[in-house]
Scaffold this active site. Structure first.
Site, PDB file in Angstrom:
ATOM      1  N   SER A 183       3.447  -4.048  -2.943  1.00  0.00           N
ATOM      2  CA  SER A 183       2.294  -3.451  -2.277  1.00  0.00           C
ATOM      3  C   SER A 183       1.137  -4.444  -2.315  1.00  0.00           C
ATOM      4  O   SER A 183       0.864  -5.073  -3.339  1.00  0.00           O
ATOM      5  CB  SER A 183       1.911  -2.124  -2.938  1.00  0.00           C
ATOM      6  N   GLY A 211      -2.150  -3.734  -1.080  1.00  0.00           N
ATOM      7  CA  GLY A 211      -3.428  -3.083  -0.846  1.00  0.00           C
ATOM      8  C   GLY A 211      -3.718  -2.954   0.643  1.00  0.00           C
ATOM      9  O   GLY A 211      -2.872  -2.507   1.421  1.00  0.00           O
ATOM     10  N   ALA A 212      -4.908  -3.383   1.057  1.00  0.00           N
ATOM     11  CA  ALA A 212      -5.305  -3.269   2.458  1.00  0.00           C
ATOM     12  C   ALA A 212      -4.445  -4.118   3.377  1.00  0.00           C
ATOM     13  O   ALA A 212      -4.469  -3.934   4.604  1.00  0.00           O
ATOM     14  CB  ALA A 212      -6.773  -3.646   2.612  1.00  0.00           C
ATOM     15  N   ASP A 229       2.014   4.412  -6.224  1.00  0.00           N
ATOM     16  CA  ASP A 229       3.025   5.401  -6.595  1.00  0.00           C
ATOM     17  C   ASP A 229       3.479   6.184  -5.368  1.00  0.00           C
ATOM     18  O   ASP A 229       4.668   6.452  -5.189  1.00  0.00           O
ATOM     19  CB  ASP A 229       2.459   6.361  -7.642  1.00  0.00           C
TER      20      ASP A 229
END
Length: 314
Positions: A220, A222-223, A252
């Site tokens: 992941s 983030g943005a 999650d």
């Protein structure tokens, strides 16, 4: 069925304020209480999506009882291992612009007998599950190789294993060859021991992990969305711009969306980013429901090795 294991669950209290001022009295505009811990959040999102799940966790004291009480209305079956210590409480401060500050307690110490019971119950549940999902930090008394041990035992029992952790527990788990590794960018950089400023750098290191026995890696960003690296290919997904209310639990939710959508391939990646995007629009650590999730707004692209990640929120 998907079983989540959360060795260090928490009761999460989230306070929303206009702006956090250090050294001053800060008055909260609203406060909410949620069951917390990475695996607990994954189970909450899966249950909301209608995927059969069980949350395995140690629980002690009034906080442990309260945690189970809060999970019941969300339809999350809990298998609790009683412990002598008290389950931890965490505090999250969310400012109006979405800036999130977390204060996490270390958690109780787990005795050898309690740890043995947690491990035994995990293996028993894994024998009836498609996935065993090992999530979060390890409290005192739990060795760094705990997730590595669970990976080996769960796979012997017939389950696939996903690991979402950081630091030494994540590094140890890699050697056991889990089917899925789900770090964020900061955790992957720590694992690599070197900067990963470009998407190509991330992909190259993920391929090193796969060469070492890891099945696939979901990172992941983030943005900047998320990237999935598998033996069969690599893809990058980007979600729409949204107003961020809280980033707690977004990773999650992304893991839950990925597993809910099959746990492999571009469509599962699309679901992961859709769930992660939906999660940041929720208050506190509330998990998104299917009505909050919009996979049609997620773009799945070929991974551009020159795509910059410097300064990306993880």
């Amino acid at each position: 069925m998907i079983v989540t294991v959360t060795p260090n669950p928490s009761l999460d209290r989230t306070a929303r304020l206009a702006e956090l001022r250090r050294g001053e009295v800060n008055r909260a505009e609203a406060v909410r209480l949620d069951p917390g811990g990475k695996g607990v959040n994954v189970a909450r999102a899966l249950a909301a999506a209608g995927t059969p799940t069980v949350a395995l966790l140690p629980a002690g004291g009034p906080v442990g009882d309260r945690l189970a009480d809060l999970l019941a209305p969300e339809g999350v079956p809990v298998v609790a291992v009683p412990i002598a210590g008290s389950t931890r409480s965490n505090i999250t401060l969310v400012e109006a612009d979405g800036t999130t500050t977390k204060i996490n307690e270390p958690g109780p110490e787990i005795s050898p007998a309690e740890l043995a019971t947690l491990e035994r119950r995990a293996v028993e549940l894994a024998a009836r599950a498609e996935w065993l999902v090992c999530c979060g930090s390890l409290p005192a008394g739990v060795p760094d190789d705990f997730y590595a041990r669970l990976t080996k035992l769960a796979r012997e029992a017939g389950a696939k294993v996903a690991v979402d952790s950081s630091g030494a527990p994540l590094a140890a788990a890699c050697a056991a060859g889990p089917d899925l590794l789900k770090p964020n960018l900061d955790e992957l950089i720590e694992l690599a021991g070197r900067p990963l400023p470009l998407l190509g750098d991330v992909v190259a290191f993920c391929r090193e992990l796969i060469s070492g026995g890891v099945g696939r890696v979901l990172v992941s960003l983030g943005a900047r969305g998320a990237v999935l690296v598998e033996e069969t290919g690599t893809c990058h997904a980007l979600g729409p711009l949204v107003a961020v209310r809280s980033t707690v639990g977004a990773g999650d939710a992304a893991l839950a969306g990925f597993l809910h959508a099959g746990g492999t391939g571009p469509q599962a990646l699309r679901a992961a980013v859709a769930y992660g995007t939906a999660a940041v629009t929720q208050e506190g650590s509330r998990m998104p429901t299917p009505q909050d999730v919009h996979p049609d707004q997620v773009r799945v692209l070929d991974a551009d090795p020159t795509f910059t990640l410097s300064g990306a929120a993880a």
